[in-house]
Motif scaffolding. Structure first.
Motif, PDB file in Angstrom:
ATOM      1  N   GLN A 164     -19.971  17.339 -16.099  1.00 11.26           N
ATOM      2  CA  GLN A 164     -18.530  17.369 -16.339  1.00 11.26           C
ATOM      3  C   GLN A 164     -18.297  18.230 -17.574  1.00 11.26           C
ATOM      4  N   VAL A 165     -17.810  19.437 -17.333  1.00  6.46           N
ATOM      5  CA  VAL A 165     -17.551  20.367 -18.430  1.00  6.46           C
ATOM      6  C   VAL A 165     -16.098  20.222 -18.853  1.00  6.46           C
ATOM      7  N   VAL A 166     -15.879  19.993 -20.137  1.00 10.73           N
ATOM      8  CA  VAL A 166     -14.513  19.820 -20.655  1.00 10.73           C
ATOM      9  C   VAL A 166     -14.336  20.694 -21.889  1.00 10.73           C
ATOM     10  N   GLU A 167     -13.081  20.883 -22.237  1.00 10.73           N
ATOM     11  CA  GLU A 167     -12.813  21.600 -23.480  1.00 10.73           C
ATOM     12  C   GLU A 167     -13.217  20.714 -24.655  1.00 10.73           C
ATOM     13  N   LYS A 168     -13.839  21.321 -25.628  1.00  5.78           N
ATOM     14  CA  LYS A 168     -14.342  20.577 -26.785  1.00  5.78           C
ATOM     15  C   LYS A 168     -13.171  19.993 -27.569  1.00  5.78           C
ATOM     16  N   GLN A 169     -13.281  18.700 -27.890  1.00 10.68           N
ATOM     17  CA  GLN A 169     -12.242  18.005 -28.633  1.00 10.68           C
ATOM     18  C   GLN A 169     -12.548  18.036 -30.140  1.00 10.68           C
ATOM     19  N   GLU A 191       9.521  12.705 -48.403  1.00 11.43           N
ATOM     20  CA  GLU A 191      10.137  13.596 -47.422  1.00 11.43           C
ATOM     21  C   GLU A 191       9.118  14.331 -46.553  1.00 11.43           C
ATOM     22  N   TYR A 192       7.836  14.200 -46.910  1.00 11.69           N
ATOM     23  CA  TYR A 192       6.788  14.939 -46.172  1.00 11.69           C
ATOM     24  C   TYR A 192       5.697  13.977 -45.700  1.00 11.69           C
ATOM     25  N   VAL A 193       5.021  14.373 -44.632  1.00  8.32           N
ATOM     26  CA  VAL A 193       3.959  13.542 -44.075  1.00  8.32           C
ATOM     27  C   VAL A 193       2.817  14.439 -43.599  1.00  8.32           C
ATOM     28  N   ASN A 194       1.590  13.923 -43.672  1.00  8.17           N
ATOM     29  CA  ASN A 194       0.419  14.606 -43.112  1.00  8.17           C
ATOM     30  C   ASN A 194       0.078  13.982 -41.758  1.00  8.17           C
ATOM     31  N   ILE A 195      -0.212  14.835 -40.762  1.00  4.11           N
ATOM     32  CA  ILE A 195      -0.500  14.340 -39.415  1.00  4.11           C
ATOM     33  C   ILE A 195      -1.849  14.872 -38.958  1.00  4.11           C
ATOM     34  N   LYS A 196      -2.716  13.963 -38.481  1.00  2.31           N
ATOM     35  CA  LYS A 196      -4.030  14.332 -37.952  1.00  2.31           C
ATOM     36  C   LYS A 196      -3.935  14.380 -36.430  1.00  2.31           C
ATOM     37  N   ILE A 197      -4.258  15.531 -35.853  1.00  4.00           N
ATOM     38  CA  ILE A 197      -4.058  15.751 -34.424  1.00  4.00           C
ATOM     39  C   ILE A 197      -5.403  16.023 -33.747  1.00  4.00           C
ATOM     40  N   LYS A 198      -5.562  15.440 -32.562  1.00  5.26           N
ATOM     41  CA  LYS A 198      -6.782  15.640 -31.780  1.00  5.26           C
ATOM     42  C   LYS A 198      -6.449  16.394 -30.498  1.00  5.26           C
ATOM     43  N   GLY A 199      -7.338  17.319 -30.126  1.00  4.20           N
ATOM     44  CA  GLY A 199      -7.136  18.077 -28.897  1.00  4.20           C
ATOM     45  C   GLY A 199      -8.264  19.075 -28.717  1.00  4.20           C
ATOM     46  N   SER A 200      -8.147  19.914 -27.699  1.00  4.38           N
ATOM     47  CA  SER A 200      -9.190  20.909 -27.476  1.00  4.38           C
ATOM     48  C   SER A 200      -9.183  21.922 -28.615  1.00  4.38           C
ATOM     49  N   LYS A 201     -10.354  22.441 -28.874  1.00  2.00           N
ATOM     50  CA  LYS A 201     -10.491  23.406 -29.958  1.00  2.00           C
ATOM     51  C   LYS A 201      -9.580  24.606 -29.729  1.00  2.00           C
ATOM     52  N   LEU A 202      -9.478  25.035 -28.486  1.00  2.00           N
ATOM     53  CA  LEU A 202      -8.656  26.207 -28.179  1.00  2.00           C
ATOM     54  C   LEU A 202      -7.183  25.935 -28.455  1.00  2.00           C
ATOM     55  N   LEU A 203      -6.709  24.727 -28.075  1.00  2.62           N
ATOM     56  CA  LEU A 203      -5.306  24.396 -28.324  1.00  2.62           C
ATOM     57  C   LEU A 203      -5.012  24.246 -29.807  1.00  2.62           C
ATOM     58  N   LEU A 204      -5.938  23.607 -30.535  1.00  4.81           N
ATOM     59  CA  LEU A 204      -5.721  23.401 -31.968  1.00  4.81           C
ATOM     60  C   LEU A 204      -5.686  24.715 -32.730  1.00  4.81           C
ATOM     61  N   GLU A 205      -6.481  25.692 -32.271  1.00  3.32           N
ATOM     62  CA  GLU A 205      -6.468  26.989 -32.946  1.00  3.32           C
ATOM     63  C   GLU A 205      -5.141  27.712 -32.742  1.00  3.32           C
ATOM     64  N   LYS A 206      -4.508  27.455 -31.591  1.00  6.04           N
ATOM     65  CA  LYS A 206      -3.227  28.109 -31.298  1.00  6.04           C
ATOM     66  C   LYS A 206      -2.025  27.330 -31.830  1.00  6.04           C
ATOM     67  N   LEU A 207      -2.255  26.118 -32.327  1.00  5.34           N
ATOM     68  CA  LEU A 207      -1.153  25.248 -32.733  1.00  5.34           C
ATOM     69  C   LEU A 207      -0.411  25.808 -33.943  1.00  5.34           C
ATOM     70  N   ILE A 265     -17.891  28.965 -25.906  1.00  7.24           N
ATOM     71  CA  ILE A 265     -17.218  28.491 -27.113  1.00  7.24           C
ATOM     72  C   ILE A 265     -15.952  27.720 -26.731  1.00  7.24           C
ATOM     73  N   GLY A 266     -15.832  26.529 -27.298  1.00  8.70           N
ATOM     74  CA  GLY A 266     -14.663  25.709 -27.015  1.00  8.70           C
ATOM     75  C   GLY A 266     -14.876  24.703 -25.905  1.00  8.70           C
ATOM     76  N   TYR A 267     -16.092  24.678 -25.317  1.00  4.82           N
ATOM     77  CA  TYR A 267     -16.375  23.759 -24.212  1.00  4.82           C
ATOM     78  C   TYR A 267     -17.601  22.913 -24.530  1.00  4.82           C
ATOM     79  N   THR A 268     -17.702  21.761 -23.887  1.00 10.32           N
ATOM     80  CA  THR A 268     -18.830  20.868 -24.089  1.00 10.32           C
ATOM     81  C   THR A 268     -19.092  20.092 -22.805  1.00 10.32           C
ATOM     82  N   ILE A 269     -20.260  19.418 -22.742  1.00 10.98           N
ATOM     83  CA  ILE A 269     -20.617  18.591 -21.598  1.00 10.98           C
ATOM     84  C   ILE A 269     -20.205  17.155 -21.907  1.00 10.98           C
ATOM     85  N   ALA A 270     -19.266  16.625 -21.122  1.00 11.65           N
ATOM     86  CA  ALA A 270     -18.792  15.264 -21.356  1.00 11.65           C
ATOM     87  C   ALA A 270     -19.690  14.234 -20.666  1.00 11.65           C
TER      88      ALA A 270
END
Length: 336
Positions: free
Chosen positions: A231-236, A263-279, A150-155
């Motif tokens: 090439q195994v990478v963390e899933k983006q 005064e507010y903004v929405n931001i779309k962020i890309k990264g590994s699933k594991l990092l995004l879950e901890k963000l 979970i959280g990884y994929t074949i690049a």
């Protein structure tokens, strides 16, 4: 006297021995028994020819013979030491593509004990479709089974060599351009496996040929194995963080009042699933720097945001619309 007793009447004694043996043989063979069993039919072909189709791979034989021999034969059949074998005499030069033959199974193909009689064979005739063999280079298709952790994929994936030489029926290989590997289990792999490649895998000894709406599996021979890299990478993935408050960067004791249209903004962020879950949204700070501006006046400034390593903003952030004016009250300090 004793010598005469021992050596006398030798002919009579010999005849008695012969009769005793004959009676013994008659006793053990006087009962005959029938046996019906299924035996495997193997067809042997010369080099350069293969069996494409065979109407029957098992045949039923009805045997008869002395009881003790039949019991022995039954055990031999069970242990597959008695089976039907037919040898094709056809030469590859005599086959342009493929040829059909009908073989008749007889006693000479079964290897039965001499005292066992073959009563019947079913089927007595077996149709054999023979095909001429050829060699051809085919592209290698890597087959995988399972899913990464979970959280990884074949690049990326890579095999060497990319093509292999196979031998198979001429008619079948005309339409074939690729061959599969044996399925490789990638279940649960992570980036740790990147250090263990290459893996050695085998070629599947068959190809699939389409005939109309049907797919037929044809056996082939390939003596090469393949080296495989993955090439195994963390899933983006992406995550949208909504309503983040925009901070204004300005000098200390800034003598102007700053007002943001939004005064507010929405931001779309890309990264590994594991990092995004901890963000944590509180760790994301969008800001506008007004240090270089020369008030007063309305301004349009880009919104900036610094993210931790391995995270990036997907879409360009919008510009912030600011109204910068002098303070009406001298005691009023710079504020948003």
């Amino acid at each position: 006297m004793i010598k005469e007793i021992i050596t006398g009447n030798l002919l009579t004694k010999f005849m008695a021995l012969v009769m005793a043996i004959a009676l013994w043989l008659y006793a053990i063979n006087r009962h005959t028994e029938d046996l019906t069993e299924v035996v495997r039919l193997s067809v042997s072909v010369p080099t350069g020819i293969t069996v494409l189709e065979q109407s029957a791979e098992d045949i039923v034989v009805h045997l008869r013979g002395p009881q003790n021999v039949i019991e022995t034969t039954k055990g031999l059949i069970k242990d597959q030491k008695v089976h039907a074998k037919y040898v094709i005499q056809e030469s590859p030069e005599g086959i342009e593509d493929q040829i059909k033959q009908t073989v008749i199974i007889g006693r000479e193909h079964l290897g039965l004990p001499n005292s066992v009689k073959l009563i019947s064979v079913y089927p007595e005739k077996v149709s054999i479709l023979l095909g001429k063999l050829q060699k051809k280079r085919l592209k290698v298709n890597l087959q995988k089974k399972g899913e990464p952790a979970i959280g990884y994929t074949i690049a990326n994936e890579f095999v060497f060599p990319a093509e292999v030489e196979v031998e198979g029926p001429l008619n079948a290989l005309k339409e074939v351009v690729s061959i599969n590997t044996i399925p490789v289990d990638i279940g649960g792999i992570t980036v740790e496996q990147n250090r263990t490649f290459p893996w050695r895998i085998e070629i599947d000894q068959k190809v699939t040929v389409k005939h109309g709406d049907k797919s037929i599996t044809v056996p082939v021979v390939c003596d090469q194995d393949i080296r495989m890299w993955l090439q195994v990478v963390e899933k983006q993935e992406t995550r949208v963080i909504e309503k983040l408050k925009i901070k204004i960067l300005m000098p200390d004791n800034y003598p102007y009042v700053i007002k943001l249209r939004d005064e507010y903004v929405n931001i779309k962020i890309k990264g590994s699933k594991l990092l995004l879950e901890k963000l944590n949204p509180e760790d994301i700070l969008p800001y506008v720097d007004v240090t270089s501006l020369k008030p007063p006046g309305p301004y349009k400034q880009p919104i900036k945001c610094h993210l931790s390593k391995n995270l990036e903003i997907v879409d360009k952030l919008p510009d912030a619309h600011l109204d910068i004016r002098e303070r009406e009250n001298p005691s009023e300090s710079g504020k948003q």
